[in-house]
Design an enzyme around this catalytic site. Structure first.
Site, short mmCIF file in Angstrom:
data_model
loop_
_atom_site.label_atom_id
_atom_site.label_comp_id
_atom_site.label_asym_id
_atom_site.label_seq_id
_atom_site.Cartn_x
_atom_site.Cartn_y
_atom_site.Cartn_z
N ASP A 209 0.71 -0.82 0.26
CA ASP A 209 0.32 -0.03 0.20
C ASP A 209 0.54 1.35 -0.23
O ASP A 209 2.27 0.96 0.13
CB ASP A 209 -1.05 -0.44 0.97
CG ASP A 209 -1.94 0.79 0.88
OD1 ASP A 209 -2.32 1.84 0.51
OD2 ASP A 209 -3.72 0.17 0.79
N HIS B 290 -3.09 2.78 -5.08
CA HIS B 290 -1.16 2.03 -3.43
C HIS B 290 -0.37 2.24 -3.69
O HIS B 290 -0.34 1.29 -3.60
CB HIS B 290 -3.14 1.44 -3.09
CG HIS B 290 -4.30 1.74 -2.57
ND1 HIS B 290 -4.01 3.07 -1.52
CD2 HIS B 290 -5.37 1.98 -2.81
CE1 HIS B 290 -4.73 3.25 -1.42
NE2 HIS B 290 -6.09 2.90 -2.50
N ASP C 75 -8.67 -1.05 -6.56
CA ASP C 75 -9.18 0.23 -5.71
C ASP C 75 -8.96 1.27 -5.86
O ASP C 75 -7.68 1.20 -6.10
CB ASP C 75 -10.01 -0.44 -4.62
CG ASP C 75 -9.07 -0.81 -3.34
OD1 ASP C 75 -7.42 -1.13 -3.69
OD2 ASP C 75 -9.16 -0.30 -3.00
N GLU C 76 -9.27 2.43 -5.33
CA GLU C 76 -9.15 3.80 -5.93
C GLU C 76 -7.56 4.06 -5.82
O GLU C 76 -7.13 4.45 -5.40
CB GLU C 76 -9.07 3.93 -4.20
CG GLU C 76 -9.92 3.60 -3.06
CD GLU C 76 -9.94 3.52 -1.65
OE1 GLU C 76 -10.84 4.16 -1.10
OE2 GLU C 76 -8.86 3.14 -1.94
N TRP D 270 -17.29 -4.18 -2.94
CA TRP D 270 -16.25 -3.58 -1.61
C TRP D 270 -17.45 -1.94 -1.59
O TRP D 270 -17.86 -2.31 -0.61
CB TRP D 270 -15.26 -3.19 -1.16
CG TRP D 270 -14.26 -2.58 -2.06
CD1 TRP D 270 -14.15 -1.74 -3.50
CD2 TRP D 270 -14.35 -0.79 -1.56
NE1 TRP D 270 -13.92 -0.60 -3.77
CE2 TRP D 270 -13.68 -0.63 -2.83
CE3 TRP D 270 -14.22 -0.52 -0.70
CZ2 TRP D 270 -12.93 0.51 -2.82
CZ3 TRP D 270 -13.66 1.51 -0.59
CH2 TRP D 270 -13.13 1.83 -0.83
N TYR E 289 -17.21 -4.52 6.56
CA TYR E 289 -16.80 -3.52 7.00
C TYR E 289 -15.91 -3.53 9.09
O TYR E 289 -16.29 -3.35 9.04
CB TYR E 289 -15.87 -2.85 6.60
CG TYR E 289 -15.34 -2.26 5.49
CD1 TYR E 289 -15.66 -3.34 4.15
CD2 TYR E 289 -14.49 -1.60 4.87
CE1 TYR E 289 -15.51 -3.80 3.02
CE2 TYR E 289 -13.77 -1.78 4.04
CZ TYR E 289 -14.24 -2.76 2.66
OH TYR E 289 -13.69 -2.92 1.66
N PHE E 290 -15.04 -4.45 9.09
CA PHE E 290 -14.94 -4.69 11.10
C PHE E 290 -13.76 -3.31 11.37
O PHE E 290 -14.25 -3.96 12.20
CB PHE E 290 -14.51 -6.49 11.12
CG PHE E 290 -15.56 -7.31 11.33
CD1 PHE E 290 -16.93 -7.48 10.17
CD2 PHE E 290 -14.99 -8.77 10.99
CE1 PHE E 290 -17.81 -7.98 10.13
CE2 PHE E 290 -16.57 -9.68 10.79
CZ PHE E 290 -17.86 -9.24 10.27
N ASP E 291 -13.64 -2.59 10.28
CA ASP E 291 -12.70 -1.75 10.79
C ASP E 291 -13.63 -0.29 11.36
O ASP E 291 -13.43 0.59 12.25
CB ASP E 291 -12.03 -0.88 10.00
CG ASP E 291 -12.43 -0.89 8.64
OD1 ASP E 291 -13.57 -1.16 8.16
OD2 ASP E 291 -11.44 -0.33 7.50
N TRP F 232 -9.53 -3.75 8.02
CA TRP F 232 -8.00 -2.79 7.22
C TRP F 232 -7.34 -2.34 8.75
O TRP F 232 -7.92 -1.50 10.10
CB TRP F 232 -8.75 -1.56 6.94
CG TRP F 232 -9.21 -1.48 5.60
CD1 TRP F 232 -10.11 -1.26 5.35
CD2 TRP F 232 -8.36 -2.41 4.38
NE1 TRP F 232 -10.41 -2.95 3.95
CE2 TRP F 232 -9.56 -2.77 3.40
CE3 TRP F 232 -6.84 -2.19 3.86
CZ2 TRP F 232 -9.02 -3.35 2.30
CZ3 TRP F 232 -6.83 -2.68 2.65
CH2 TRP F 232 -7.86 -3.24 1.81
N THR F 233 -5.68 -1.79 9.02
CA THR F 233 -5.88 -1.50 10.12
C THR F 233 -4.57 -0.20 10.58
O THR F 233 -3.67 -0.36 11.60
CB THR F 233 -4.75 -2.89 10.73
OG1 THR F 233 -3.58 -2.28 9.77
CG2 THR F 233 -5.51 -4.54 10.97
N GLU F 234 -5.43 0.96 10.20
CA GLU F 234 -4.67 1.47 10.05
C GLU F 234 -4.46 2.48 11.40
O GLU F 234 -4.22 3.11 12.11
CB GLU F 234 -5.69 3.23 8.93
CG GLU F 234 -5.35 3.43 7.99
CD GLU F 234 -6.82 2.74 7.15
OE1 GLU F 234 -7.62 1.70 8.14
OE2 GLU F 234 -7.63 2.95 6.40
C1 ACM Z 1 -10.86 -0.89 -0.18
O1 ACM Z 1 -11.52 -0.72 0.46
N1 ACM Z 1 -10.19 -0.28 -0.29
C2 ACM Z 1 -10.96 -2.27 -0.68
#
Ligand code: ACM
Ligand code: ZN
Length: 367
Positions: A18, A89, A153-154, A220, A245-247, A294-296
């Site tokens: 990333d 990314h 993505d993105e 997603w 999305y478990f974050d 996601w672990t930010e």
């Molecule tokens: C994503 O959550 N950006 C795939």
């Protein structure tokens, strides 16, 4: 991996690259980890943050470590799906090898904040594709499973719009615009992955500009990408942000720092992985569902446990039970028993569901 095995989950999707760090050793390109695995600081608090901690953050998995993880997973009947992000990314990769970016962009840095960044792989240079193929050659050796995830993505198109090489590619290939170029990028990588006997997965943005012929789509940004892909006879994996999305926070008022959103366990339990828009034939393309963490905003294992439990237990029941045998009213009291298991495992977990008056009232009403 132990937790997902205990929940009968059979795939582990491992996001390895990333903007904020490149986390997998690639022997041919040592700077990816010598440079790309270290950022010089991290924002403090919730994006956009209240400052930068100026503490170096680094780390990556060696190929030996990756083999160990893949074997540990395989011994528990879990297939690991590696994700190597492209074309977006990618700033940690560009920082390591600046020639991967569009001419005139940069300087690059391993990003210290969260979000989406304009510095992406240049789609006009053949050397970009050669690089990514070389990276995948090593990835393919490490991960014997059927799937390779290429992200997709993105990916902002700002640099591509200004890049003479990217514009020349659009012209030479007769592409409509930069979305067409993204599609070209992903299709070219799919050809390579397929030529090695593997299947490609991408996030639902890979639908834009035309889907690669054999791609599996990971939906997603809601369910629509999955619906569209299944209608085009492509396999899909459902992982819509609003449900899995478990974050996201599991109590209305965050009790810890999270990315935001509100995803109580009841909503996870109510998720229906087969979108109603699909007919029986199309529905066969839904391979299953996936939760993302996601672990930010997660810096220790105990917080990971807190974020996944009990939502992972709810999702596992959803994905393995026929629709007519799922009942929140019956599941909720069973959570108490499940909490005892978490206690035995010495795991953290959220008890929010027991203190949520809204759901308590609902259940009383049913009685
Ligand atoms: C994503 O959550 N950006 C795939
Ligand atoms: Zn370019």
């Amino acid at each position: 991996i132990d937790y997902i095995a205990l929940h009968k989950i059979n795939y582990f999707h491992w996001h390895l690259t990333d903007d904020q760090g490149w986390r997998i050793e690639i022997k041919k390109y040592p700077l990816l980890t010598e440079v790309g695995s270290t950022r010089n600081g991290t924002i403090i608090g919730h994006f956009p943050g209240t400052g930068n901690d100026h503490i170096k953050h680094s780390g990556f998995y060696t190929q030996d470590e990756i083999r160990e993880v893949v074997k540990y997973a395989a011994d528990r009947f879990i297939t690991v799906v590696p994700e190597i992000e492209m074309p977006g990314h990618a700033e940690a990769a560009l920082t390591s090898y600046p020639w991967l970016g569009c001419p005139g962009t940069g300087p690059y840095k391993v990003e210290e904040t969260w979000g989406v960044f304009n510095n992406v792989f240049c789609a006009g240079k053949d050397s970009t594709f050669q690089f990514l193929q070389n990276v995948l050659d090593e990835v393919l050796q490490l991960f014997p499973g059927p799937y390779i995830h290429v992200g997709g993505d993105e990916c902002p198109k700002n640099n591509w719009k200004l890049c003479p090489l990217c514009q020349a590619r659009i012209k030479a290939e007769g592409l409509k615009d930069e979305h067409g170029l993204q599609s070209y990028f992903i299709q070219r990588m799919e050809k390579y992955i397929n030529s090695k006997g593997r299947k490609m997965i991408g996030w639902d943005e890979i639908l834009e500009g035309g889907l690669a012929p054999n791609a599996t789509v990971m939906s997603w940004r809601g369910e629509q990408g999955g619906i569209d892909a299944a209608k085009q006879n492509h396999d899909v994996i459902m992982t819509p942000g609003g449900w899995v999305y478990f974050d996201h926070a599991q109590v209305q008022k965050d009790d810890s720092l999270t990315i935001g959103g509100y995803l109580p366990v009841e909503k996870v339990y109510g998720y229906e992985p087969i979108p109603k828009e699909l007919n029986t034939e199309q529905a066969k393309h839904v391979l299953g569902g996936q939760a993302n963490l996601w672990t930010e905003y997660i810096s220790d294992p105990s917080k990971i446990e807190y974020m996944i439990f009990p939502r992972m237990s709810a999702l596992s029941e959803v994905l393995w039970s026929p629709k007519n045998q799922r009942s929140w009213i019956l599941f909720k009291p069973r959570l108490k028993q499940q909490f005892k298991r978490y206690d035995l495992w010495k795991s953290s977990y959220s008890k929010a569901t027991l203190t949520n008056t809204l759901t308590r009232k609902k259940i009383k009403g049913k009685k």
